[in-house]
Design an enzyme around this catalytic site. Structure first.
Site, PDB file in Angstrom:
ATOM      1  N   LYS A 258       0.826  -1.202   0.000  1.00 48.02           N
ATOM      2  CA  LYS A 258       0.000   0.000   0.000  1.00 48.02           C
ATOM      3  C   LYS A 258       0.865   1.259   0.000  1.00 48.02           C
ATOM      4  O   LYS A 258       0.538   2.244  -0.681  1.00 48.02           O
ATOM      5  CB  LYS A 258      -0.933  -0.009   1.211  1.00 48.02           C
ATOM      6  CG  LYS A 258      -2.068  -1.029   1.091  1.00 48.02           C
ATOM      7  CD  LYS A 258      -2.850  -1.144   2.378  1.00 48.02           C
ATOM      8  CE  LYS A 258      -3.974  -2.169   2.244  1.00 48.02           C
ATOM      9  NZ  LYS A 258      -4.673  -2.437   3.505  1.00 48.02           N
TER      10      LYS A 258
ATOM     11  N   ASP B  18     -10.919   3.658   4.769  1.00 55.16           N
ATOM     12  CA  ASP B  18     -11.084   2.219   4.587  1.00 55.16           C
ATOM     13  C   ASP B  18     -12.531   1.786   4.828  1.00 55.16           C
ATOM     14  O   ASP B  18     -12.879   0.624   4.641  1.00 55.16           O
ATOM     15  CB  ASP B  18     -10.145   1.462   5.538  1.00 55.16           C
ATOM     16  CG  ASP B  18      -9.857   0.045   5.082  1.00 55.16           C
ATOM     17  OD1 ASP B  18      -9.958  -0.229   3.867  1.00 55.16           O
ATOM     18  OD2 ASP B  18      -9.507  -0.799   5.936  1.00 55.16           O
TER      19      ASP B  18
ATOM     20  N   GLN C 132      -4.532  -1.736   9.857  1.00 58.02           N
ATOM     21  CA  GLN C 132      -4.389  -3.026   9.194  1.00 58.02           C
ATOM     22  C   GLN C 132      -4.968  -4.149  10.062  1.00 58.02           C
ATOM     23  O   GLN C 132      -4.673  -4.252  11.238  1.00 58.02           O
ATOM     24  CB  GLN C 132      -2.908  -3.318   8.895  1.00 58.02           C
ATOM     25  CG  GLN C 132      -2.651  -4.609   8.169  1.00 58.02           C
ATOM     26  CD  GLN C 132      -3.315  -4.659   6.798  1.00 58.02           C
ATOM     27  OE1 GLN C 132      -3.312  -3.686   6.065  1.00 58.02           O
ATOM     28  NE2 GLN C 132      -3.903  -5.796   6.467  1.00 58.02           N
TER      29      GLN C 132
END
Length: 283
Positions: A55, A122, A99
């Site tokens: 990423k 996200d 994450q």
């Protein structure tokens, strides 16, 4: 019938990232500030480390600054929440990615809710799920958002179609069902306790496999001419769909890898730039 057409997520994601990079450059030139995505990783899970590094590399290619926060595996919920709240309050950070997974000892939901909604690129907070469900401005969960972009790119209109989502996770199964419902599909959720899963899947015009069980959905379960979206990723680059048999039944199908995965990251980058545009007052 002939073999299914592949839905090329890699090519579509490349186009989205190219457009995102142009927007990021324009924003930087106009404001003197580059979009910034903060990534937070708890522990050193090898797959997560690799994913975060990927990423960060994609951020650089898209003109997005990345700030990485690496926390030890022993980090407590309170410490993680404090880190996320500090990033939420930092005007130089425009998007935040926590994450997954974070460790069983951590209250992941509490951590997600520490992310400010305007920086939840996200799409993992309650606020994002609500705006997604009600069709209001906000950020979609990245994998579901990427799936919808794939459907649009291949002219698949969900309206009036029967969609079966196999999986009910908070950041994939549930939100993709809501996005399909908002587009006038008739949505059925299936999961580990669904009786006679095969018969439910056979009714679907659109199948989204997102349960995390390799090759669970077989070709014999697929209605001829259906659209099959494999959002599963298991060891050995194996999806939740048995590709070799499903490709003989479906009209369109995503490969693993190269289907949904690239779209997830492209959506994350696009939403990060959009968040920066909003926060810098140029959206």
């Amino acid at each position: 019938m002939s073999q299914a057409r592949l839905m090329d997520g890699t090519a579509l994601a490349r186009r989205i990232v190219e457009d995102t990079a142009k927007r990021a450059t324009a924003l930087t030139e106009r404001t003197g500030t580059a979009p910034c995505l903060a990534t937070v990783l708890v522990g050193e899970d090898p797959a997560s480390v690799t994913y975060v590094r990927m990423k960060q590399n994609r951020c650089r290619k898209a003109g997005i600054t990345s700030r990485h926060v690496a926390l030890p595996a022993a980090t407590t919920t309170e410490e993680l929440v404090g880190t996320l709240r500090a990033l939420s309050a930092d005007p130089e950070v425009h998007g935040i990615l926590l994450q997954h997974p974070v460790g069983e000892h951590i209250d992941e939901r509490a951590a997600f809710e520490a992310i400010a909604p305007e920086k939840d690129v996200d799409g993992v907070t309650f606020a994002s799920f609500a705006t997604m469900s009600f069709g209001l401005p906000g950020f979609v969960s990245c994998t579901p958002g990427g799936i919808m972009r794939l459907l649009d790119a291949y002219d698949v209109d969900p309206a009036g179609k029967r969609a079966v989502v196999v999986g009910r996770s908070a950041i994939l199964g549930k939100p993709v069902g809501m996005l399909l419902l908002a587009r006038d599909a008739t949505v059925t959720y299936c999961h580990s306790r669904t009786r006679d899963l095969s018969s439910a899947v056979r009714e679907a015009d659109i199948v989204v496999a997102a349960v995390g069980r390799p090759r669970l959905i077989r070709g014999q379960d697929i209605k001829p001419g259906a659209v099959v979206i494999d959002a599963g990723y298991n060891a050995g680059n194996i999806g939740d769909v048995d590709f070799d048999s499903a490709v003989e039944q479906a009209a369109l199908i995503t490969p693993v890898p190269g289907g949904v995965g690239p779209m997830t990251i492209a959506t994350l980058l696009e939403q990060t730039v959009h968040a920066a545009e909003r926060q810098l007052g140029v959206a």
